[in-house]
Design a protein around this motif. Structure first.
Motif, PDB file in Angstrom:
ATOM      1  N   THR A 197       1.071  -1.124  -0.021  1.00  0.00           N
ATOM      2  CA  THR A 197       0.146   0.118  -0.400  1.00  0.00           C
ATOM      3  C   THR A 197       0.648   1.466   0.158  1.00  0.00           C
ATOM      4  N   HIS A 229       6.426   2.969   0.656  1.00  0.00           N
ATOM      5  CA  HIS A 229       5.153   1.862  -0.074  1.00  0.00           C
ATOM      6  C   HIS A 229       4.838   1.267   1.117  1.00  0.00           C
ATOM      7  N   LYS A 287       0.285   1.175  -9.584  1.00  0.00           N
ATOM      8  CA  LYS A 287       1.063   0.780  -8.702  1.00  0.00           C
ATOM      9  C   LYS A 287       1.899   0.235  -9.020  1.00  0.00           C
TER      10      LYS A 287
END
Length: 299
Positions: A153, A160, A264
């Motif tokens: 996340t 991160h 991402k």
């Protein structure tokens, strides 16, 4: 800013996706599988089918799961004889990460180990040694966050974070014998594999805190006769390709979730150094691997 901050933790995927055990008929679909793991000659293989309202994921001789299109609900139809432990494993370690991918959540098929206030992720093909290395480090002072699947996340400030996962590792018997004390080698609780499920303990420490990722190591499977221990940095484009191979990704044709996952993964490799790592798959090399990781990544 501290690299370990519980305030930055997201809701773990297991808590944001509900599971219902159904005794109704298994959902019918006439579509051919759009994906399959394993082959039909094997005792246990997985088939994936699409429906207008979601996906049917069938684990042969174990269970069928339905994942809603918006991936907020999972329904399960266990086969006769499938144990609760087997259902829990399939649900938490495979189905939930796949459902999370529909939400654009990045879940790596990887282990993660805490080094001080940060963590190292280990990804690689089956048999590359992810679980063995994760367990060895956890048994030698470096708590593990996850063994088989780890959600990544984005926190405040662009860091991160590796989220803590299931507090157990799965090892083949010979790996357990080489790494753990006799009273901590667990028991085979899953009928579809000979791997042992080994719960966390005072000796096999597990971290429950989301931890900033310091590096990602992609393990290359080497034959026992290979020589040398190698850790080599790779480019962001190489790392992006590898992350695509080692991420849970239910449906690559779903453009919305695929675009989110690509973004991402791209942000992750732009921010976190990635490496090839290889060493002979011999247990007596593990102390050398540990020493190298400590010299490169310890704080």
């Amino acid at each position: 800013m501290s690299s370990v901050n519980p305030c930055l933790e997201s809701v773990p995927p297991q808590e944001s996706i509900s599971l219902t055990i159904s005794d109704a008929p298994v959902p019918h679909t006439t579509d051919l599988p759009f994906n399959r793991w394993g082959c039909q000659q094997e005792a246990h293989y997985v088939e994936f089918r699409r429906r207008a309202d979601g996906y049917v994921v069938s684990f042969n001789r174990l269970a069928t799961f339905f994942i809603s299109r918006h991936s907020t609900n999972i329904c399960c139809w266990p086969d006769k004889g499938t144990t609760n432990a087997e259902l829990e494993h399939l649900h938490r370690q495979t189905v939930v990460p796949l459902a999370s991918s529909l939400q654009g959540r990045l879940v790596l098929h990887a282990g993660a180990v805490q080094f001080g206030s940060r963590s190292i992720c280990f990804a690689g093909d089956p048999g590359a040694g992810k679980s063995t290395l994760t367990a060895y480090l956890a048994a030698n002072g470096r708590p593990f966050l996850a063994d088989d699947s780890v959600e990544i996340t984005l926190g405040i400030g662009g860091a991160h974070f590796a989220q803590p996962g299931v507090a157990a590792v799965r090892l083949w018997q010979d790996s357990a014998d080489a790494i753990l004390a006799a009273n901590e080698r667990g028991a085979a609780v899953l009928g579809f594999t000979d791997k042992l499920r080994i719960e966390r303990s005072d000796h096999l420490r597990h971290s429950r805190t989301a931890t900033a990722v310091k590096a990602i190591c992609f393990l290359r499977k080497e034959p026992p006769e290979a020589s040398g221990l190698h850790l080599k940095g790779i480019t962001a484009s190489e790392a992006l390709l590898e992350l695509g191979k080692h991420s849970f990704w239910l449906d690559s044709s779903d453009h919305d979730s695929s675009a989110k996952l690509f973004e991402k993964r791209a942000n992750l490799v732009a921010a976190v150094p990635c490496f090839w790592m290889s060493y002979p798959r011999q247990y007596n090399y593990l102390p050398q691997v540990h020493e190298l990781l400590e010299s490169c990544f310890a704080e």
